[in-house]
Design a protein around this motif. Structure first.
Motif, mmCIF file in Angstrom:
data_model
loop_
_atom_site.group_PDB
_atom_site.id
_atom_site.type_symbol
_atom_site.label_atom_id
_atom_site.label_comp_id
_atom_site.label_asym_id
_atom_site.label_seq_id
_atom_site.Cartn_x
_atom_site.Cartn_y
_atom_site.Cartn_z
ATOM 1 N N ASP A 91 0.816 -1.226 0.000
ATOM 2 C CA ASP A 91 0.000 0.000 0.000
ATOM 3 C C ASP A 91 0.848 1.273 0.000
ATOM 4 O OD1 ASP A 91 0.865 -0.756 2.558
ATOM 5 O OD2 ASP A 91 -0.785 0.253 3.581
ATOM 6 N N GLY A 140 -8.407 0.080 9.055
ATOM 7 C CA GLY A 140 -9.375 1.175 9.111
ATOM 8 C C GLY A 140 -9.507 1.915 7.789
ATOM 9 N N SER A 163 -7.928 8.940 11.903
ATOM 10 C CA SER A 163 -6.818 7.989 12.039
ATOM 11 C C SER A 163 -5.506 8.696 12.361
ATOM 12 C CB SER A 163 -6.640 7.201 10.744
ATOM 13 O OG SER A 163 -5.459 6.418 10.804
ATOM 14 N N HIS A 210 -6.562 10.642 6.677
ATOM 15 C CA HIS A 210 -6.146 10.757 8.083
ATOM 16 C C HIS A 210 -6.500 12.146 8.623
ATOM 17 C CE1 HIS A 210 -3.994 7.268 6.716
ATOM 18 N NE2 HIS A 210 -3.612 6.991 7.954
ATOM 19 N N ASP A 248 6.795 -2.092 12.006
ATOM 20 C CA ASP A 248 6.278 -1.633 10.704
ATOM 21 C C ASP A 248 7.444 -1.397 9.726
ATOM 22 O OD1 ASP A 248 4.648 -0.832 8.705
ATOM 23 O OD2 ASP A 248 3.812 0.912 9.731
HETATM 24 N N1 F2R Z 1 -1.707 -2.602 7.543
HETATM 25 C C1 F2R Z 1 -0.497 -2.834 7.424
HETATM 26 N N2 F2R Z 1 0.061 -3.946 7.952
HETATM 27 C C2 F2R Z 1 -0.640 -4.907 8.760
HETATM 28 C C3 F2R Z 1 -1.381 -5.944 7.921
HETATM 29 C C4 F2R Z 1 -0.852 -6.120 6.517
HETATM 30 C C5 F2R Z 1 -1.724 -7.075 5.692
HETATM 31 N N3 F2R Z 1 -3.114 -6.739 5.843
HETATM 32 C C6 F2R Z 1 -1.466 -8.491 6.073
HETATM 33 O O1 F2R Z 1 -2.432 -9.250 6.193
HETATM 34 O O2 F2R Z 1 -0.302 -8.911 6.141
HETATM 35 N N4 F2R Z 1 0.333 -2.032 6.743
HETATM 36 C C7 F2R Z 1 -0.045 -0.804 6.161
HETATM 37 O O3 F2R Z 1 -0.796 -0.062 7.124
HETATM 38 C C8 F2R Z 1 -0.020 1.041 7.643
HETATM 39 C C9 F2R Z 1 -0.690 2.301 7.241
HETATM 40 O O4 F2R Z 1 -1.967 2.278 7.814
HETATM 41 P P1 F2R Z 1 -2.987 3.494 7.610
HETATM 42 O O5 F2R Z 1 -3.114 3.786 6.174
HETATM 43 O O6 F2R Z 1 -2.594 4.583 8.496
HETATM 44 O O7 F2R Z 1 -4.316 2.794 8.081
HETATM 45 P P2 F2R Z 1 -5.373 3.085 9.267
HETATM 46 O O8 F2R Z 1 -6.288 1.923 9.256
HETATM 47 O O9 F2R Z 1 -5.935 4.424 9.113
HETATM 48 O O10 F2R Z 1 -4.479 3.068 10.597
HETATM 49 C C10 F2R Z 1 -3.695 1.960 10.941
HETATM 50 C C11 F2R Z 1 -4.134 1.380 12.274
HETATM 51 O O11 F2R Z 1 -3.799 2.248 13.336
HETATM 52 C C12 F2R Z 1 -4.782 2.137 14.369
HETATM 53 N N5 F2R Z 1 -5.431 3.475 14.544
HETATM 54 C C13 F2R Z 1 -5.300 4.564 13.762
HETATM 55 N N6 F2R Z 1 -6.000 5.598 14.244
HETATM 56 C C14 F2R Z 1 -6.608 5.161 15.345
HETATM 57 C C15 F2R Z 1 -7.469 5.787 16.305
HETATM 58 N N7 F2R Z 1 -7.853 7.088 16.227
HETATM 59 N N8 F2R Z 1 -7.893 5.040 17.347
HETATM 60 C C16 F2R Z 1 -7.510 3.732 17.467
HETATM 61 N N9 F2R Z 1 -6.700 3.092 16.611
HETATM 62 C C17 F2R Z 1 -6.243 3.800 15.551
HETATM 63 C C18 F2R Z 1 -5.771 1.097 13.914
HETATM 64 O O12 F2R Z 1 -5.373 -0.152 14.384
HETATM 65 C C19 F2R Z 1 -5.630 1.170 12.402
HETATM 66 O O13 F2R Z 1 -6.062 0.029 11.718
HETATM 67 C C20 F2R Z 1 1.349 0.890 7.061
HETATM 68 O O14 F2R Z 1 2.158 0.154 7.941
HETATM 69 C C21 F2R Z 1 1.127 0.114 5.810
HETATM 70 O O15 F2R Z 1 2.265 -0.620 5.424
#
Ligand code: F2R
Ligand code: MG
Ligand code: MG
Length: 349
Positions: free
Chosen positions: A58, A100, A129, A163, A296
């Motif tokens: 991604d 997310g 996020s 985000h 990561d």
């Molecule tokens: N997702 C991954 N890697 C894990 C799984 C990989 C694959 N699916 C597998 O099966 O092997 N890598 C990629 O994600 C990261 C970038 O994530 P992004 O775009 O910021 O996504 P998201 O979902 O917005 O945020 C990531 C997670 O962070 C936590 N989070 C964020 N904001 C939050 C909030 N306000 N409160 C609570 N939790 C929050 C959540 O767990 C989100 O899912 C990069 O590493 C890319 O390589």
């Protein structure tokens, strides 16, 4: 090359793609012995047939969207960029997106959507996020815009498409600033480089939104500045263990736990280090060190690869690494076109 030379542009973009592809092997791993990292990297030298192409994730998929949008439109166009993110996800949903952000990407594909920032604002109960997904795709903003205010403004807006928490989009601003200064040769004086980042981020994190988000997440005020001060402390130490880097700076999926870490990796690897092969140049040391942190790894190596690539330039990239990484050749072509856009005289003035 000189400041903001084509070599630095190629280094930044190819460095980012390489970090993503090479780091994918260890993403999510808790402990990664350096021996395993070196086995992985040195194995690429022996793959003369090029039949084990490492796929990008991604990080690069979204970076490609940012590049293509900026090059096609010749400016930041939020609708166009959002549409490209959604279309990329629709065509290739299996690139390892955050759990997310996929909801945002699905909503962005709706033809009825009028405000493209709205889906991001609805994430995580309206808090938005704080993941590093905005930062991992930020390098093109440093390569398309020369003016510092534009760099900050568009890096922020580009990240806000997915985000809306300031701890997410300000991570993207910090990553873009690091590439922006590295392109200008600022890493030649590491202390001045980190001081400049701290001073810029004091302005970036001074607004009400950043203060409120930090409070809501139990972080200190000016959270990125606080981490950059830790980077500075670690730079002054004679010996730093991997465990210390992880406990002080983090190696996780939050922008706060990964962008300052990537910056530290670049700074730490400016000089040869024990445990890293003597024949490695600075870019190779940086990528290897990021992978050995675990966590990561694709994203930390992608961000550090962009900063290191902007500093060392394209000649520092091992051809065997470049041959094995999906998207690395294409990144060369983007670099040439972004270099033209960056050096284009301002319009309408
Ligand atoms: N997702 C991954 N890697 C894990 C799984 C990989 C694959 N699916 C597998 O099966 O092997 N890598 C990629 O994600 C990261 C970038 O994530 P992004 O775009 O910021 O996504 P998201 O979902 O917005 O945020 C990531 C997670 O962070 C936590 N989070 C964020 N904001 C939050 C909030 N306000 N409160 C609570 N939790 C929050 C959540 O767990 C989100 O899912 C990069 O590493 C890319 O390589
Ligand atoms: Mg990824
Ligand atoms: Mg990742």
């Amino acid at each position: 090359g000189g400041t903001a030379s084509i070599s630095r542009f190629r280094g930044a973009l190819v460095g980012a793609v390489l970090g993503d592809c090479l780091g994918g092997e260890f993403e999510g791993a808790e402990e990664v012995p350096m021996d395993r990292v070196l086995q992985h990297l040195n194995g690429l030298d022996h793959d003369t047939r090029g039949d084990s192409i490492l796929q990008y994730s991604d990080d690069t998929a979204m970076t490609r969207c940012v590049v293509q949008s900026l090059l096609t439109r010749g400016e930041f166009d939020q609708q166009d960029m959002a549409h490209r993110f959604a279309e990329e996800y629709r065509q290739a949903p299996g690139r390892g997106y955050g759990s997310g952000v996929v909801q945002v990407l699905r909503k962005l594909s709706s033809p009825r959507l009028s405000d493209v920032f709205q889906p991001a604002r609805a994430q995580f109960g309206g808090r938005g996020s704080f993941g590093n997904g905005g930062a991992m795709r930020a390098v093109p903003f440093a390569l398309a815009f020369r003016n510092l205010a534009d760099v900050k403004r568009y890096a922020r807006l580009g990240a806000m498409l997915t985000h809306s928490c300031s701890l997410g989009y300000n991570g993207a601003v910090l990553q873009t600033l690091a590439v922006h200064y590295a392109l200008q040769g600022a890493l030649a004086v590491p202390q001045a480089f980190i001081n400049r980042l701290i001073s810029e981020m004091e302005g970036v994190e001074g607004d009400d939104q950043a203060r409120n988000d930090a409070r809501a997440l139990n972080e200190p005020e000016f959270p990125f500045c606080a981490r950059l001060h830790k980077v500075k402390d670690l730079m002054e130490q004679n010996a730093v263990s991997i465990e210390e880097v992880i406990s002080e700076l983090g190696n996780g999926i939050a922008a706060l736990h990964s962008v300052p870490t990537a910056i530290f990796c670049v700074l730490h690897c400016l000089e040869p280090r024990a445990g890293l092969p003597e024949q490695y140049g600075g870019l190779e040391r940086t990528v290897a060190y990021c992978l050995a942190l675990g966590g990561d790894t694709d994203t930390i190596a992608c961000m550090a690869g962009a900063i290191a690539g902007a500093h060392y330039g394209a000649d520092a990239i091992p051809p065997s690494w470049q041959r094995c990484c999906e998207g690395a050749e294409e990144a060369e072509a983007w670099a040439h076109r972004l270099h033209l856009l960056y050096h284009q005289p301002p319009q309408g003035g």
